[in-house]
Structures are given as structure tokens and as C-alpha cells.
Design an enzyme around this catalytic site. Structure first.
Site, PDB file in Angstrom:
ATOM      1  N   ASP A  81      -4.429  -5.878   9.568  1.00  0.00           N
ATOM      2  CA  ASP A  81      -3.579  -5.218   8.580  1.00  0.00           C
ATOM      3  C   ASP A  81      -4.330  -4.151   7.799  1.00  0.00           C
ATOM      4  O   ASP A  81      -3.748  -3.138   7.398  1.00  0.00           O
ATOM      5  CB  ASP A  81      -2.999  -6.252   7.615  1.00  0.00           C
ATOM      6  CG  ASP A  81      -1.722  -6.875   8.154  1.00  0.00           C
ATOM      7  OD1 ASP A  81      -1.538  -6.855   9.385  1.00  0.00           O
ATOM      8  OD2 ASP A  81      -0.912  -7.373   7.353  1.00  0.00           O
ATOM      9  N   SER A 473       0.231  -6.414   0.441  1.00  0.00           N
ATOM     10  CA  SER A 473      -0.969  -7.115   0.874  1.00  0.00           C
ATOM     11  C   SER A 473      -1.326  -8.155  -0.176  1.00  0.00           C
ATOM     12  O   SER A 473      -1.019  -7.998  -1.365  1.00  0.00           O
ATOM     13  CB  SER A 473      -2.125  -6.115   1.025  1.00  0.00           C
ATOM     14  OG  SER A 473      -3.366  -6.781   1.063  1.00  0.00           O
TER      15      SER A 473
END
Length: 557
Positions: A81, A473
């Protein structure tokens, strides 16, 4: 058949062709007579959290052999990610969770394996493998790659979120580019999942709390020898689970999910855990919804403040006793169900009874009597702007921003919002709205770490809120509210917000409201057309057509 190896590939005259192929692998008769145990990892030379997974797979295989099983190693995909952030790659991240689950299911079912050990480490690979374990309902065990150690920059510990925030600091003139170059080389010192309580470490900790991973799974650092010992024990233990007939769904019962939520709230985990726990429960056939998530938030206090919410890292949590110590404290307060069976073959209560807190542990885990917060790290908001719910990491919000009202600054996508933030267009008091980034609209519900980190780096995280139908996130901090449902692409209220509208945020009362009357919203609804995205015919187009709301875990039906 539960309690015994199926040996569908090796038993009977009609399986002679299958045995011939197994002989081609170098297996012998005794190997074929033993249970076939899949050892599935996601090694990659582009994902720092997965660079070291092959030695862990070797350790798992040695444990399987020693317990009388026959291990067969396989590999599935992974996306980092961090590397996918803030460009087209991030749209593939959440969609890859389904690919991981599907690929593990296909490999295990396609080869008629008897049991499986899953070795993930990063954001979507952990929940994807847990979803597959629930779907297959075989004896299964997860052993993650472990957390990265924190880096050091000019005498202070740092991690990846420090670098993301430093970008905003450079743009604001608070850091030089030379300092940024020094920091970027120091922040990630080696392999493992990024050092804070971001999504990867959150999910690795929750795998332990769910009971599908052995004690230590969430916090033993990637580079410690204890991680190899844990992997070897996982190999031995999955054979024991097979012999005892304990399958994944036997562990993933409703109390396992409430336990995971309790630990989630105590740790102050990533908001992504809500998406993933809903998706895993969906695969396990367990009813779980946002109301349950928020009820647990109101009941369980936050006992840890790990990066990005505080100064501690996962390695510090490990030295303080890790997830077992957190669970022990919750259990003493009656906040944990201790009767469910776990991957050890024993109950949660049995595991905790055998647990001994480390002597001289650092003060990372607060007591129930003096927690960091009286409520959990996450909160679910509802209101006229989020009728189906939205999620915020309230444990990482400055107290001054828990209640806030301000004018909407509206952006149809992440890129223009980042440009506005870094260009100095956002003022104290503003509420940045980033829409059409939900599961369908993104598509893929991309993470908004770049805008939130830019706000933090520019010193605006205590003055500016950010609201999105995308997600964040685990490295995000500040008044960042995501998962707004229904999403803008489904004509949720977020699609109707106009520049300058007043937005009211009240996290203590769990409200998220748009101060615009119903008649005006009805008028706007007839004027709004969601922006078209050119998706072609590949994965993202299929995903956008099929994915459900974030309030349901963004699962595929």
C-alpha cells in the site's frame, strides 16, 4: 472429513494418475500417506513487508514435517500500500484483497489439501487470507511476517508515516529537502510491516485476537529469531488442529469477532480493520455490523497510543507483553470472552492462564483504571451526511477537533485535494471533502494518506478536518473521517455537498451532519451527475460493478 486427512489425491486405484504427479514432485509413499498441508505465502521482491517470507515458509514446513504432515509450498500475490499510495495503483489495493482470498481458495480446493498455514504480512494480504480460511473451513493457521523495526532520525524514532508527513513539512517550509532525503533513507530500516499501528500490524494483531494465529503473531519483530520459532510451531500446530478436527470456522465464532473488536479498540487500530473484520465475518457466516463496532467502542477503553497516534511502536508493544498482555487486561475487566477455542487448540482463557507478563515491561499498555481514553480508538458516526455510517480513528484526533464545524472545501477526487492542500489553498477551520473515491466510485476505495499526511506536515491537522467516502491508511492521524456511506457514486449525501456548505462534526455524540435543508438537497439531487471514469474491461471495471457498500465491508456478493 474433519479429524482426519482426506487424502483425496493419493488414495485408491482411481488416484494412480494423481500419485504419479505427486511422485514427480519428489514425494514418496509415506509422504502421500500423510496429510497434505498447504504452506501459502506472498513473497515479493517489491513489498518490503514480504521480502523475508520464504525463510518463514521453510520454518513452517519443518514444523509440518516434524508433526507428521507433508507440506506443499505455494505463492500468492501482494500489493504494498505504501508503494501504491497516491497514484492509480492504490485503486487496486482493496480489490486485491478479493484476489488473495480467491487465489488461496482456488489453490487449496483445487489441490484437495487437508489443512493450510497462511503467511501474509501487509495490508490486504492478511484479511484476504483470513477470508479464504473462513471460506474453506479447513484446519488453518495464520503466521505473519512480523513488524518492521522503527527507524532513527536525528536521535528520534521514525517510521513511514513520518516521511509522508515530511512532504507537507517541506512544502510549508518547515523542513529542507536535504533533511527529507536524510529522513527517507532512515525511516524504514529493513523488512517487515511498517513499524506503527497501521493497517498491516493492526490486522496481524487482530488475527491473534481472533484466535486464528498463535500468541506473539501480532508483535514479534520480523527480524527476531522468535518469528522463525513461531512459524515452526505454526507448522506443528496445524497438524494438531487437523487431528483434533478444529477448523477455521470452529475458531471464527461470534465471540472471536467481539474479542477482536475489543482488542482493536484497546490498541487504537487502523480504520481499515472495520472493513476487514466485516468482510471476514461475512465469509465466516457471522453477523457483524457497524452498530456492533461502535457499541464495542463505547465499552472498551483505549489502552495503547502507538504511532501515528503516539510515540510508541509495535516493537515497544512487544516488549510490554504484546497482544496477550492486552487481552489479559481486558479479560480481567470482563471485556473479553474467554471460552472460545483458538489455534493453540486451547481456549482463550487457557492461553491467558498460561501467560506471564514480562518483568520490567515498558509502560506502553495502560491499565483499565487509567486508560489513554475512556472509549475505544475507533468510532462510528452517523447523521445526514452519513446515513449508513462513517468511521474515524478518534484515538488519533486532537481533543480540540473532536467537535468541529466549518465550511466544506469540495474536491471530486484525491489529486485535486492534494494539490489544493500543498498549494496553500486550505485554511484553518476548513472541512476538506474528497468524494467519488468510495468502493464503487474510486473504484477500489483508495487510501487518503497523502492528503492527511500533508495536512499534518503543514501543521493543519489540529485545525482542518477531512471527510471522504474513500478510506485512510493506518498511518493517518487527525480529524479524518472515512468510509462515508452511501458513497457519492451511489448518490449518497456526500455527492450533494457544495463549496462552502457548513459541515458539523461531533465525534463524542457520533454525529456527522450537513447543515443544508432537505428541500435544497432534493433540488441538488436532480442536478448532480457523478463523474465518469474510464475503467476499460479489466479488474477495476468488474470490481466497480460488483462491490458493496463500505458499511458492509466492501465485499463482493
Amino acid at each position: 472429513m474433519k479429524g482426519a486427512a482426506r487424502r483425496e489425491l493419493s488414495r485408491g486405484v482411481e488416484r494412480a494418475p494423481h500419485r504419479s504427479l505427486l511422485y514427480a514432485l519428489g514425494l514418496g509413499k509415506d509422504d502421500m500417506a500423510a496429510p497434505l498441508v498447504g504452506v501459502i505465502h506472498a513473497f515479493s521482491e517489491v513489498v518490503p513487508g514480504h521480502l523475508h517470507l520464504r525463510p518463514l515458509a521453510d520454518a513452517v514446513k519443518s514444523g509440518v514435517w516434524s508433526a507428521g504432515g507433508t507440506p506443499v509450498e505455494m505463492v500468492t500475490m501482494s500489493i504494498c500500500d505504501g508503494l501504491a499510495m497516491n497514484h492509480m495503483g492504490m485503486r487496486y489495493s482493496l480489490a486485491s484483497r478479493e484476489l488473495v482470498a480467491d487465489s488461496v481458495e482456488a489453490m487449496v480446493a483445487g489441490h484437495a489439501l487437508d489443512a493450510v498455514v497462511l503467511i501474509p504480512n501487509c495490508d490486504k494480504i492478511v484479511p484476504g487470507m483470513l477470508m479464504a480460511a473462513a471460506r474453506l473451513d479447513l484446519p488453518a493457521l495464520v503466521v505473519s511476517g512480523g513488524p518492521m523495526l522503527a527507524g532513527e532520525f536525528r536521535g528520534r524514532p521514525v517510521d513511514l508515516s513520518t516521511v509522508f508527513e515530511a512532504v507537507g513539512a517541506v512544502r510549508a517550509g518547515r523542513m529542507t529537502e536535504d533533511e527529507l532525503e536524510e529522513l527517507e533513507q532512515a525511516a524504514c530500516p529493513g523488512c517487515g510491516s511498517c513499524a506503527g499501528m497501521f493497517t498491516a500490524n493492526s490486522m496481524n494483531c487482530l488475527a491473534e485476537a481472533l484466535g486464528l494465529a498463535l500468541p506473539g503473531n501480532g508483535t514479534i519483530p520480523a527480524v527476531h529469531a522468535g518469528r522463525l520459532r513461531l512459524a515452526r510451531e505454526a507448522g506443528r500446530q496445524v497438524v494438531s488442529l487437523l487431528r483434533r478436527g478444529i477448523t477455521a470456522r470452529g475458531i471464527l465464532q461470534p465471540p472471536a469477532f467481539t474479542n477482536a473488536l475489543a482488542v482493536d479498540m484497546a490498541l487504537g487500530c487502523s480504520t481499515n480493520t472495520v472493513l476487514h473484520l466485516l468482510a471476514i465475518a461475512h465469509e465466516a457466516g457471522v453477523a457483524l455490523d457497524l452498530a456492533t463496532v461502535d457499541a464495542m467502542s463505547r465499552r472498551v477503553p483505549q489502552l495503547c497510543r502507538l504511532s501515528p497516534a503516539g510515540a510508541h511502536y509495535v516493537e515497544d508493544l512487544h516488549r510490554a507483553g504484546g497482544i496477550q498482555e492486552v487481552m489479559a487486561r481486558l479479560a480481567k475487566g470482563g471485556l473479553l470472552d474467554t471460552d472460545g477455542v483458538t489455534a493453540t487448540g486451547r481456549t482463550v482463557g487457557d492461553n491467558l492462564a498460561a501467560w506471564r507478563a514480562p518483568i520490567g515491561a515498558p509502560p506502553v499498555i495502560a491499565s483499565l483504571e487509567l486508560p489513554y481514553r475512556s472509549e475505544g480508538g475507533l468510532a462510528v458516526l452517523t447523521g445526514s451526511l452519513a446515513p449508513e455510517g462513517a468511521v474515524v480513528k478518534q484515538g488519533a484526533v486532537d481533543p480540540s477537533m473532536l467537535s468541529h464545524r466549518g465550511p466544506a472545501r469540495v474536491y471530486d477526487g484525491e489529486a485535486p485535494a492534494v494539490a489544493a492542500i500543498l498549494g496553500g489553498d486550505i485554511r484553518p477551520g476548513d472541512v476538506v471533502v474528497i468524494r467519488y473515491e468510495g468502493p464503487r466510485g474510486g473504484p477500489g476505495m483508495p487510501e487518503m494518506l497523502s492528503p492527511t499526511a500533508s495536512l499534518a506536515g503543514m501543521g493543519l491537522d489540529r485545525q482542518v478536518a477531512l471527510i471522504t467516502d474513500g478510506r485512510f491508511s493506518g498511518a493517518t492521524r487527525g480529524a479524518a473521517i472515512g468510509h462515508v456511506s452511501p458513497e457519492a457514486a451511489a448518490m449518497g449525501p456526500l455527492a450533494l455537498v457544495a463549496e462552502g456548505d457548513e459541515i458539523i462534526i461531533d465525534i463524542p455524540t457520533r454525529r456527522l451532519d450537513l447543515s443544508v435543508d432537505a428541500a435544497e438537497l432534493d433540488y441538488r439531487r436532480g442536478q448532480v451527475t457523478p463523474p465518469a471514469r474510464s475503467l476499460g474491461r479489466g479488474l477495476l471495471a468488474r470490481y466497480a460493478r460488483e462491490v458493496t457498500s463500505a458499511a458492509q465491508g466492501a465485499v463482493l456478493p
